[in-house]
Scaffold this motif. Sequence first.
Motif, PDB file in Angstrom:
ATOM      1  N   ARG A 170       0.833  -1.206   0.000  1.00 40.68           N
ATOM      2  CA  ARG A 170       0.000   0.000   0.000  1.00 40.68           C
ATOM      3  C   ARG A 170       0.869   1.258   0.000  1.00 40.68           C
ATOM      4  O   ARG A 170       0.565   2.231  -0.696  1.00 40.68           O
ATOM      5  CB  ARG A 170      -0.923   0.000   1.219  1.00 40.68           C
ATOM      6  CG  ARG A 170      -1.915  -1.146   1.222  1.00 40.68           C
ATOM      7  CD  ARG A 170      -2.759  -1.134   2.474  1.00 40.68           C
ATOM      8  NE  ARG A 170      -3.765  -0.092   2.411  1.00 40.68           N
ATOM      9  CZ  ARG A 170      -4.349   0.433   3.488  1.00 40.68           C
ATOM     10  NH1 ARG A 170      -3.996   0.049   4.692  1.00 40.68           N
ATOM     11  NH2 ARG A 170      -5.264   1.352   3.358  1.00 40.68           N
ATOM     12  N   TYR A 171       1.928   1.262   0.789  1.00 43.06           N
ATOM     13  CA  TYR A 171       2.796   2.447   0.810  1.00 43.06           C
ATOM     14  C   TYR A 171       3.576   2.589  -0.490  1.00 43.06           C
ATOM     15  O   TYR A 171       3.864   3.715  -0.910  1.00 43.06           O
ATOM     16  CB  TYR A 171       3.732   2.394   2.017  1.00 43.06           C
ATOM     17  CG  TYR A 171       3.101   2.966   3.269  1.00 43.06           C
ATOM     18  CD1 TYR A 171       3.102   4.332   3.523  1.00 43.06           C
ATOM     19  CD2 TYR A 171       2.471   2.129   4.190  1.00 43.06           C
ATOM     20  CE1 TYR A 171       2.512   4.851   4.661  1.00 43.06           C
ATOM     21  CE2 TYR A 171       1.868   2.645   5.328  1.00 43.06           C
ATOM     22  CZ  TYR A 171       1.893   4.010   5.560  1.00 43.06           C
ATOM     23  OH  TYR A 171       1.290   4.519   6.681  1.00 43.06           O
ATOM     24  N   LEU A 172       3.907   1.480  -1.140  1.00 50.47           N
ATOM     25  CA  LEU A 172       4.562   1.575  -2.441  1.00 50.47           C
ATOM     26  C   LEU A 172       3.646   2.196  -3.485  1.00 50.47           C
ATOM     27  O   LEU A 172       4.117   2.798  -4.447  1.00 50.47           O
ATOM     28  CB  LEU A 172       4.985   0.182  -2.932  1.00 50.47           C
ATOM     29  CG  LEU A 172       6.309  -0.387  -2.455  1.00 50.47           C
ATOM     30  CD1 LEU A 172       6.511  -1.780  -3.051  1.00 50.47           C
ATOM     31  CD2 LEU A 172       7.473   0.520  -2.833  1.00 50.47           C
ATOM     32  N   VAL A 220       3.736  -4.085  -8.818  1.00 50.12           N
ATOM     33  CA  VAL A 220       4.903  -4.958  -8.954  1.00 50.12           C
ATOM     34  C   VAL A 220       5.749  -4.531 -10.140  1.00 50.12           C
ATOM     35  O   VAL A 220       6.986  -4.453 -10.042  1.00 50.12           O
ATOM     36  CB  VAL A 220       4.467  -6.428  -9.093  1.00 50.12           C
ATOM     37  CG1 VAL A 220       5.669  -7.311  -9.421  1.00 50.12           C
ATOM     38  CG2 VAL A 220       3.801  -6.923  -7.815  1.00 50.12           C
ATOM     39  N   ASP A 221       5.121  -4.262 -11.274  1.00 48.94           N
ATOM     40  CA  ASP A 221       5.874  -3.857 -12.473  1.00 48.94           C
ATOM     41  C   ASP A 221       6.708  -2.606 -12.218  1.00 48.94           C
ATOM     42  O   ASP A 221       7.817  -2.471 -12.726  1.00 48.94           O
ATOM     43  CB  ASP A 221       4.906  -3.607 -13.640  1.00 48.94           C
ATOM     44  CG  ASP A 221       4.551  -4.893 -14.365  1.00 48.94           C
ATOM     45  OD1 ASP A 221       5.289  -5.889 -14.211  1.00 48.94           O
ATOM     46  OD2 ASP A 221       3.531  -4.908 -15.071  1.00 48.94           O
ATOM     47  N   TYR A 226      11.594  -4.586  -5.227  1.00 48.44           N
ATOM     48  CA  TYR A 226      11.081  -4.726  -3.869  1.00 48.44           C
ATOM     49  C   TYR A 226      10.454  -6.095  -3.619  1.00 48.44           C
ATOM     50  O   TYR A 226      10.170  -6.441  -2.476  1.00 48.44           O
ATOM     51  CB  TYR A 226      10.011  -3.664  -3.578  1.00 48.44           C
ATOM     52  CG  TYR A 226      10.553  -2.278  -3.348  1.00 48.44           C
ATOM     53  CD1 TYR A 226      10.819  -1.814  -2.059  1.00 48.44           C
ATOM     54  CD2 TYR A 226      10.797  -1.411  -4.412  1.00 48.44           C
ATOM     55  CE1 TYR A 226      11.298  -0.536  -1.838  1.00 48.44           C
ATOM     56  CE2 TYR A 226      11.286  -0.136  -4.206  1.00 48.44           C
ATOM     57  CZ  TYR A 226      11.537   0.288  -2.920  1.00 48.44           C
ATOM     58  OH  TYR A 226      12.019   1.550  -2.708  1.00 48.44           O
ATOM     59  N   PHE A 227      10.208  -6.859  -4.678  1.00 48.00           N
ATOM     60  CA  PHE A 227       9.396  -8.064  -4.543  1.00 48.00           C
ATOM     61  C   PHE A 227      10.195  -9.347  -4.719  1.00 48.00           C
ATOM     62  O   PHE A 227      11.130  -9.408  -5.519  1.00 48.00           O
ATOM     63  CB  PHE A 227       8.256  -8.045  -5.574  1.00 48.00           C
ATOM     64  CG  PHE A 227       7.157  -7.080  -5.231  1.00 48.00           C
ATOM     65  CD1 PHE A 227       6.049  -7.499  -4.513  1.00 48.00           C
ATOM     66  CD2 PHE A 227       7.240  -5.750  -5.608  1.00 48.00           C
ATOM     67  CE1 PHE A 227       5.039  -6.613  -4.185  1.00 48.00           C
ATOM     68  CE2 PHE A 227       6.238  -4.843  -5.281  1.00 48.00           C
ATOM     69  CZ  PHE A 227       5.133  -5.284  -4.564  1.00 48.00           C
ATOM     70  N   ASP A 233       8.843 -14.383 -11.838  1.00 54.93           N
ATOM     71  CA  ASP A 233       7.734 -13.879 -12.646  1.00 54.93           C
ATOM     72  C   ASP A 233       6.517 -13.677 -11.751  1.00 54.93           C
ATOM     73  O   ASP A 233       6.516 -14.051 -10.583  1.00 54.93           O
ATOM     74  CB  ASP A 233       7.413 -14.852 -13.778  1.00 54.93           C
ATOM     75  CG  ASP A 233       6.697 -14.175 -14.943  1.00 54.93           C
ATOM     76  OD1 ASP A 233       6.429 -12.971 -14.819  1.00 54.93           O
ATOM     77  OD2 ASP A 233       6.433 -14.843 -15.942  1.00 54.93           O
ATOM     78  N   MET A 234       5.461 -13.074 -12.306  1.00 54.15           N
ATOM     79  CA  MET A 234       4.295 -12.728 -11.515  1.00 54.15           C
ATOM     80  C   MET A 234       3.064 -13.465 -12.021  1.00 54.15           C
ATOM     81  O   MET A 234       2.504 -13.110 -13.054  1.00 54.15           O
ATOM     82  CB  MET A 234       4.066 -11.219 -11.594  1.00 54.15           C
ATOM     83  CG  MET A 234       2.862 -10.750 -10.782  1.00 54.15           C
ATOM     84  SD  MET A 234       2.739  -8.951 -10.781  1.00 54.15           S
ATOM     85  CE  MET A 234       2.717  -8.608 -12.546  1.00 54.15           C
ATOM     86  N   PRO A 235       2.614 -14.496 -11.277  1.00 53.67           N
ATOM     87  CA  PRO A 235       1.370 -15.160 -11.672  1.00 53.67           C
ATOM     88  C   PRO A 235       0.183 -14.260 -11.372  1.00 53.67           C
ATOM     89  O   PRO A 235       0.269 -13.367 -10.526  1.00 53.67           O
ATOM     90  CB  PRO A 235       1.350 -16.409 -10.782  1.00 53.67           C
ATOM     91  CG  PRO A 235       2.136 -16.017  -9.586  1.00 53.67           C
ATOM     92  CD  PRO A 235       3.195 -15.068 -10.063  1.00 53.67           C
ATOM     93  N   PRO A 236      -0.931 -14.453 -12.050  1.00 56.74           N
ATOM     94  CA  PRO A 236      -2.097 -13.607 -11.779  1.00 56.74           C
ATOM     95  C   PRO A 236      -2.653 -13.881 -10.396  1.00 56.74           C
ATOM     96  O   PRO A 236      -2.688 -15.034  -9.957  1.00 56.74           O
ATOM     97  CB  PRO A 236      -3.098 -14.021 -12.865  1.00 56.74           C
ATOM     98  CG  PRO A 236      -2.684 -15.398 -13.255  1.00 56.74           C
ATOM     99  CD  PRO A 236      -1.195 -15.434 -13.099  1.00 56.74           C
TER     100      PRO A 236
END
Length: 248
Positions: A170-172, A220-221, A226-227, A233-236
């Motif tokens: 949330r802060y990001l 995230v993108d 930070y992640f 990679d980022m799954p849905p």
Amino acid sequence: MKIDHNSAWELDPSASITPQITRILRKRIIQNDLKAGDRLSESELARSYDVSRQPVREAFIKLADQGLLEIRPQRGTIVSRIGYYAVLDARFLREAIEADIAKILAARPDPALISDLRSQLDRQQALDRRECGAFIQLDELFHRTLAEGAGKAGTWKQIEGLKSQMDRVRYLSLAEFRIDNLIVQHRALVDRIAAGDVPGANSAIRFHLREVLRDLPQIVDANREYFDLPDGDMPPPVNAPIQGGENA
């Protein structure tokens, strides 16, 4: 490591030290004042606060248990990356708990609680839209008030411990924070509670708590460093339909 002498981070010498250091570091990590990958020094912090290293060490252990720090023997302590699945899991658990809280409140609407919540909505509405950090504090108060109104203050403390990674996200996202959307969602929830509409309150809180899922891919993108992403990679972020037949 940054040693910040902001008065908000100062210790009260009359109170127990370890919980204070834990709270201060937790808040600084959540607000991204201490960023993923930042190295923390036990000795520097102890010297800065004029305390022994023991309470700092204990604070590090507590924060590591919450997934906010990584303690690497012989290599030091660093701020953890935000666990992608930890965000999804915390949000899922929070939705399950707060949906029951909303149903409890709607089953027996309390005029005094409704009045308090509407007063909080007025304060949220009056905020300058650039004061995103201040809105997050009011949002915390709003959700804590719901829990307390349902007689679930202890449950809210459990939620607070679970949602650290969610709060970092949330802060990001402050630059893209859609305060007006969130206030509309808060107002819809209070209206459903006031009307004694149990299914409506259930759907309203679930819709509201899925806002982070709608924003997560863009956040995230914009902040991949930070992640901690599964396999890089980022799954849905997938969820079941909202109970009552409404889809997220």
